[in-house]
Design an enzyme around this catalytic site. Structure first.
Site, PDB file in Angstrom:
ATOM      1  N   LYS A  61       1.087  -3.357   5.039  1.00  0.00           N
ATOM      2  CA  LYS A  61       0.063  -4.000   4.257  1.00  0.00           C
ATOM      3  C   LYS A  61       0.738  -4.727   3.041  1.00  0.00           C
ATOM      4  O   LYS A  61       1.742  -4.399   2.467  1.00  0.00           O
ATOM      5  CB  LYS A  61      -1.126  -2.932   3.672  1.00  0.00           C
ATOM      6  CG  LYS A  61      -2.098  -2.546   4.920  1.00  0.00           C
ATOM      7  CD  LYS A  61      -3.328  -2.429   4.250  1.00  0.00           C
ATOM      8  CE  LYS A  61      -4.108  -3.306   3.583  1.00  0.00           C
ATOM      9  NZ  LYS A  61      -5.308  -2.926   3.099  1.00  0.00           N
TER      10      LYS A  61
ATOM     11  N   SER B 253       0.805  -1.375  -0.112  1.00  0.00           N
ATOM     12  CA  SER B 253       0.110  -0.029  -0.133  1.00  0.00           C
ATOM     13  C   SER B 253       0.977   1.098   0.193  1.00  0.00           C
ATOM     14  O   SER B 253       2.048   1.149   0.558  1.00  0.00           O
ATOM     15  CB  SER B 253      -1.050   0.105   1.230  1.00  0.00           C
ATOM     16  OG  SER B 253      -1.275   1.343   1.555  1.00  0.00           O
TER      17      SER B 253
END
Ligand code: ARG
Length: 453
Positions: free
Chosen positions: A282, A276
């Protein structure tokens, strides 16, 4: 040079030309177009419609164009309306007047019908190969996980224990049906439309079966009007492709769930995950999400062509030119999704302890506990009620059926003995499921196979 124009006094409006042209996308058919022309000319000469010398000149010219296009030495000239006009005009430019005989006894209507069939016929082995590769990966991952326990779900709720191999085996079956659909449609479509002419055949003594044979078709199509207006095989292809995407998207959805923090059943390899731009922690399952998402455009191509073909009167109508972009896009999409998905599955890490832990929770062995009572003479409906009460006790105590003390079992039903724990262990639950197609049978079959080897 235009292929038509004799009866026109004005040039085509520029916007109308751009709207009408298909060269920008049917250029992809150049190989098939030239292959079809080479066979057509061979047949014309055999029938005495062209001389041997004319045939040789035309075939050499066509071969030269094919070589140049394949080598990327030749640009598609946008002044031409479609691939058929482009190749024919170029042939005439290169070999002179004899090139004008190529189109004898043929129309672009049967020509395009042939080209598209040849294209689909060429793509089927590619698609089949990719599905087979994916099934080989599935088979390998199944063999590695014959005894990896996991919960099986119904309604997205833990239902009964099973194995990862059993779960993966379901997809192995789905992709097996996809293979047989591709095979069926290839058999059905393998008839040659060339020689149907514009719609009503031709007065030249063509040998359509001979051309069909040269091009590797089973036979020539039976009705010339149907030949130029049939797009069933494309709709069948798009339908088979839609089912492949439906299967891939279901698998992707599961991988996305399993890859989440909540499940942690799998970890997608870094090679098939993305990060991300804002959240440093992430690792996103973008490839799986994209495959799931691209299912929409393949369904779209199917719906698009079904709608285009709906109510079309016989025979050829220009509407049918709309069959190409959707079909090309769908074929490209499915081919890339299959190979990406295969790579992702081949490198996926299965978190066996997490799967097994999950299988232990959620009372997935409740049916087996009821079966224990049935084996001791309790009618199934009563057994069902007794286990329901035991589940309530477990929920109160915050334990699983395996962890509940024997006194608690016996307080509700004295039939229970020490061997209940063995009867409801994951191993027993799975291995005792020996009906054809069940996870226990799968383990037994694999073990038997190993012994044979
Ligand atoms: N580009 C056309 C198509 O894809 C080729 C056939 C054209 N035939 C015609 N009569 N205009 O369908």
């Amino acid at each position: 040079m235009k292929l038509w124009g004799g009866r026109f006094t004005k040039k085509t409006d520029d916007l109308a030309f751009a709207f009408n042209e298909s060269l920008s996308f049917d250029r992809r058919l150049f190989r098939q177009d030239i292959t079809g022309s080479l066979a057509h000319v061979e047949m014309l000469a055999k029938q005495g419609i062209l001389t041997e010398e004319e045939k040789e000149q035309i075939q050499a010219g066509l071969q030269g164009i094919l070589n140049d296009l394949t080598a990327g030495k030749l640009d598609f000239d946008p002044q031409y309306e479609d691939i058929h006009s482009f190749v024919e005009a170029l042939l005439i430019e290169r070999i002179g007047d004899v090139g004008k005989k190529l189109h004898t006894g043929r129309s672009r209507n049967d020509q395009v019908a042939l080209d598209m069939r040849l294209y689909v016929r060429d793509e089927i082995p590619v698609l089949t190969g990719l599905v087979k590769d994916l099934r080989a990966t599935l088979k390998r991952r199944m063999e590695e996980n014959l005894e990896t326990y996991m919960p099986g779900f119904t309604h997205m709720q833990k239902a009964q224990p099973t194995t990862l191999a059993h779960h993966l085996g379901a997809y192995h079956e789905m992709f097996g049906r996809d293979l047989s659909r591709l095979h069926d449609l290839r058999e059905r479509m393998n008839e040659c439309p060339l020689g149907a002419g514009a719609l009503a055949g031709t007065t030249y003594p063509l040998d359509r079966e001979y051309t069909a044979g040269l091009l590797g078709f089973r036979c020539a199509t039976a009705n010339s009007m149907d030949s130029v207006s049939d797009r069933d095989y494309l709709i069948e292809l798009l339908s088979a492709l839609s089912l492949i995407m439906m299967h891939l998207s279901r698998f992707c959805e599961e991988i996305i769930c399993w890859n989440s923090n909540e499940y942690q059943f799998v970890e997608i390899d870094d090679g098939y995950s993305t990060g991300s731009s804002i959240m440093p922690q992430k690792k996103n399952p973008d490839i799986a999400e994209l495959v799931r998402g691209k299912t929409g455009r393949v369904y779209g191509a199917l719906m698009g062509l079904l709608t285009t073909m709906k109510s079309l009167p016989l025979a050829y109508n220009k509407d049918m030119q709309e069959d190409k972009e959707g079909a090309f896009d769908a074929i490209d999409t499915v081919e890339s999704c299959l190979s990406l998905f295969n790579g992702m599955l081949a490198t996926l890490r299965f978190n066996k302890p997490a799967m097994e832990r999950s299988a232990r929770g959620g009372f997935t062995n409740a049916t087996d506990a009821a079966d224990y009572l049935v084996n001791h003479g309790v009618p199934f409906r009563d057994a069902h009620g007794i286990i329901g009460q035991l589940v309530l006790v477990c929920l109160e105590k915050g334990v699983s059926l395996d962890e509940l003390p024997l006194e608690d079992y016996q307080a509700i039903c004295p039939v229970f003995q020490q061997d209940i724990y063995e009867a409801i262990s994951l191993k027993t639950c799975v291995e005792k499921r020996m009906t054809k197609g069940a996870p226990g049978a799968l383990i037994a079959e694999a073990k038997a196979e190993k012994q044979v080897q």
